[in-house]
Design a protein around this motif. Structure first.
Motif, PDB file in Angstrom:
ATOM      1  N   MET A 183     -40.799   8.796  19.278  1.00 48.19           N
ATOM      2  CA  MET A 183     -41.409   9.090  17.983  1.00 48.19           C
ATOM      3  C   MET A 183     -42.673   9.933  18.095  1.00 48.19           C
ATOM      4  O   MET A 183     -43.372  10.128  17.102  1.00 48.19           O
ATOM      5  CB  MET A 183     -41.690   7.799  17.216  1.00 48.19           C
ATOM      6  CG  MET A 183     -40.432   7.105  16.734  1.00 48.19           C
ATOM      7  SD  MET A 183     -40.749   5.699  15.631  1.00 48.19           S
ATOM      8  CE  MET A 183     -41.325   6.539  14.150  1.00 48.19           C
ATOM      9  N   SER A 184     -42.968  10.442  19.273  1.00 53.56           N
ATOM     10  CA  SER A 184     -44.061  11.407  19.375  1.00 53.56           C
ATOM     11  C   SER A 184     -43.736  12.602  18.486  1.00 53.56           C
ATOM     12  O   SER A 184     -42.623  13.139  18.533  1.00 53.56           O
ATOM     13  CB  SER A 184     -44.229  11.879  20.819  1.00 53.56           C
ATOM     14  OG  SER A 184     -44.651  10.840  21.649  1.00 53.56           O
ATOM     15  N   GLY A 185     -44.682  13.017  17.673  1.00 51.85           N
ATOM     16  CA  GLY A 185     -44.448  14.115  16.747  1.00 51.85           C
ATOM     17  C   GLY A 185     -43.905  13.693  15.407  1.00 51.85           C
ATOM     18  O   GLY A 185     -43.655  14.540  14.536  1.00 51.85           O
ATOM     19  N   ALA A 186     -43.714  12.402  15.200  1.00 50.63           N
ATOM     20  CA  ALA A 186     -43.163  11.911  13.930  1.00 50.63           C
ATOM     21  C   ALA A 186     -44.199  12.029  12.811  1.00 50.63           C
ATOM     22  O   ALA A 186     -45.401  11.862  13.040  1.00 50.63           O
ATOM     23  CB  ALA A 186     -42.718  10.458  14.068  1.00 50.63           C
ATOM     24  N   PRO A 187     -43.751  12.302  11.587  1.00 51.64           N
ATOM     25  CA  PRO A 187     -44.677  12.376  10.461  1.00 51.64           C
ATOM     26  C   PRO A 187     -45.140  10.995  10.015  1.00 51.64           C
ATOM     27  O   PRO A 187     -44.362  10.046   9.980  1.00 51.64           O
ATOM     28  CB  PRO A 187     -43.846  13.062   9.374  1.00 51.64           C
ATOM     29  CG  PRO A 187     -42.429  12.688   9.696  1.00 51.64           C
ATOM     30  CD  PRO A 187     -42.366  12.623  11.197  1.00 51.64           C
ATOM     31  N   VAL A 188     -46.422  10.905   9.675  1.00 47.94           N
ATOM     32  CA  VAL A 188     -47.000   9.704   9.071  1.00 47.94           C
ATOM     33  C   VAL A 188     -47.304  10.063   7.623  1.00 47.94           C
ATOM     34  O   VAL A 188     -47.987  11.052   7.354  1.00 47.94           O
ATOM     35  CB  VAL A 188     -48.293   9.279   9.802  1.00 47.94           C
ATOM     36  CG1 VAL A 188     -48.797   7.954   9.246  1.00 47.94           C
ATOM     37  CG2 VAL A 188     -48.048   9.172  11.309  1.00 47.94           C
ATOM     38  N   PHE A 189     -46.789   9.278   6.689  1.00 51.09           N
ATOM     39  CA  PHE A 189     -46.858   9.716   5.294  1.00 51.09           C
ATOM     40  C   PHE A 189     -47.164   8.571   4.339  1.00 51.09           C
ATOM     41  O   PHE A 189     -47.026   7.383   4.667  1.00 51.09           O
ATOM     42  CB  PHE A 189     -45.557  10.416   4.888  1.00 51.09           C
ATOM     43  CG  PHE A 189     -44.307   9.593   5.088  1.00 51.09           C
ATOM     44  CD1 PHE A 189     -43.736   8.891   4.045  1.00 51.09           C
ATOM     45  CD2 PHE A 189     -43.695   9.539   6.332  1.00 51.09           C
ATOM     46  CE1 PHE A 189     -42.590   8.136   4.221  1.00 51.09           C
ATOM     47  CE2 PHE A 189     -42.533   8.791   6.530  1.00 51.09           C
ATOM     48  CZ  PHE A 189     -41.981   8.089   5.470  1.00 51.09           C
ATOM     49  N   LEU A 190     -47.569   8.955   3.134  1.00 45.96           N
ATOM     50  CA  LEU A 190     -47.896   7.999   2.080  1.00 45.96           C
ATOM     51  C   LEU A 190     -46.608   7.452   1.483  1.00 45.96           C
ATOM     52  O   LEU A 190     -45.714   8.219   1.099  1.00 45.96           O
ATOM     53  CB  LEU A 190     -48.728   8.679   0.992  1.00 45.96           C
ATOM     54  CG  LEU A 190     -50.063   9.279   1.435  1.00 45.96           C
ATOM     55  CD1 LEU A 190     -50.632  10.177   0.342  1.00 45.96           C
ATOM     56  CD2 LEU A 190     -51.047   8.175   1.788  1.00 45.96           C
ATOM     57  N   PRO A 191     -46.452   6.134   1.373  1.00 47.35           N
ATOM     58  CA  PRO A 191     -45.196   5.566   0.873  1.00 47.35           C
ATOM     59  C   PRO A 191     -44.935   5.834  -0.601  1.00 47.35           C
ATOM     60  O   PRO A 191     -43.782   5.818  -1.032  1.00 47.35           O
ATOM     61  CB  PRO A 191     -45.356   4.061   1.143  1.00 47.35           C
ATOM     62  CG  PRO A 191     -46.825   3.837   1.238  1.00 47.35           C
ATOM     63  CD  PRO A 191     -47.406   5.093   1.807  1.00 47.35           C
ATOM     64  N   ASP A 192     -45.973   6.104  -1.373  1.00 46.96           N
ATOM     65  CA  ASP A 192     -45.763   6.300  -2.808  1.00 46.96           C
ATOM     66  C   ASP A 192     -45.469   7.756  -3.169  1.00 46.96           C
ATOM     67  O   ASP A 192     -44.700   8.032  -4.093  1.00 46.96           O
ATOM     68  CB  ASP A 192     -46.977   5.808  -3.600  1.00 46.96           C
ATOM     69  CG  ASP A 192     -48.285   6.389  -3.110  1.00 46.96           C
ATOM     70  OD1 ASP A 192     -48.304   6.948  -1.991  1.00 46.96           O
ATOM     71  OD2 ASP A 192     -49.284   6.293  -3.845  1.00 46.96           O
ATOM     72  N   THR A 193     -46.044   8.699  -2.432  1.00 45.33           N
ATOM     73  CA  THR A 193     -45.830  10.121  -2.741  1.00 45.33           C
ATOM     74  C   THR A 193     -45.016  10.850  -1.687  1.00 45.33           C
ATOM     75  O   THR A 193     -44.581  11.984  -1.922  1.00 45.33           O
ATOM     76  CB  THR A 193     -47.176  10.844  -2.879  1.00 45.33           C
ATOM     77  OG1 THR A 193     -47.848  10.856  -1.604  1.00 45.33           O
ATOM     78  CG2 THR A 193     -48.058  10.166  -3.917  1.00 45.33           C
TER      79      THR A 193
END
Length: 255
Positions: A183-193
């Motif tokens: 998971m290196s390079g995986a996006p971290v994102f907001l769960p609502d948007t």
């Protein structure tokens, strides 16, 4: 998050019967519809350093040039939802920029056939704050993943996990979830948007996390998307990128 914008980062294997055509090592995500992917530098570095790429510069040459590679020698990128069902389209690296210490790589994709527009993620403008819950989406190799006769893993799995921001800094932040390998390079994102706020770089074991942020448990360090954007600008502005030779892709493939 737009799952179709998620990229598998890996290697195209030699074409042999019964062999896996592609080995995924890490994750990335598309940030430009022309085919620009963000991932970690270390996800592609082992391919760049395994093979003899650098031509020693002659007197008067400003920089060393990288020679052309066979398709199984350079980083390749595969997407979900591009091409016909069951078809795995792989795109070679045309050019790229980044920084080994920041562990950021921004890659321009080559290869044919290619879509008119690659699917992309949305980048958030705001930085994550301590206490905020975030999601992570990426590929990983389960322990029971089968191997082909050459020892390459066949297939992959996707996982969507979450963690709370436990530390935030100018360049990045930590979440209290230790991502699995791949998971290196995986996006971290907001769960609502579904807006991407960062990119997974590495897992800090408890001892390292304790010394750096005072938390005695494994955490994941992610760089903020604001750290990635300048490399995208560099890639767009520098048509003669130092990882490109004569405007051709690294790989010996049609473009």
């Amino acid at each position: 998050m737009n799952q179709q914008a998620l990229a598998l980062v890996g290697r195209a294997n030699l074409e042999k019967p019964g062999r896996s055509p592609f080995s995924a090592f890490a994750t990335g995500f598309c940030i430009d519809s022309d085919g620009v992917v963000a991932t970690c530098w270390h996800a592609i570095d082992h391919l760049m350093t395994t093979y003899s790429l650098v031509d020693v510069p002659k007197p008067g040459d400003p920089v060393a040039e990288f020679g052309r590679l066979e398709s199984h020698e350079c980083p390749m990128f595969s997407f979900f939802g591009i091409g016909d069902p069951g078809e795995a389209l792989m795109f070679p690296m045309l050019s790229g920029t980044g920084h080994v210490h920041d562990d950021i790589a921004v890659i321009e994709l080559g290869g044919q056939p290619r879509p008119e527009a690659f699917p992309v993620v949305s980048l958030a403008e705001q930085a994550p704050v301590v206490g905020e819950f975030l999601h992570v989406l990426g590929q990983f190799q389960p322990p029971a993943t089968p191997l082909d006769p050459d020892g390459d893993k066949i297939g992959f799995a996707l996982t969507r996990q979450g963690g709370t921001v436990v530390s935030a800094a100018a360049k990045g932040f930590c979440i209290d979830y230790a991502v699995p390998k791949g998971m290196s390079g995986a996006p971290v994102f907001l769960p609502d948007t579904d807006e991407v706020v960062g990119m997974v770089v590495e897992v800090w074991p408890p001892a390292l996390a304790s010394s750096r942020i005072g938390i005695s448990k494994s955490v994941t360090w992610a760089v903020r998307t604001s750290e990635i954007v300048p490399y995208v600008r560099t890639l767009r502005q520098n048509a003669a990128d130092r990882y490109t030779r004569g405007g051709r892709p690294w790989c010996d493939r049609k473009t």
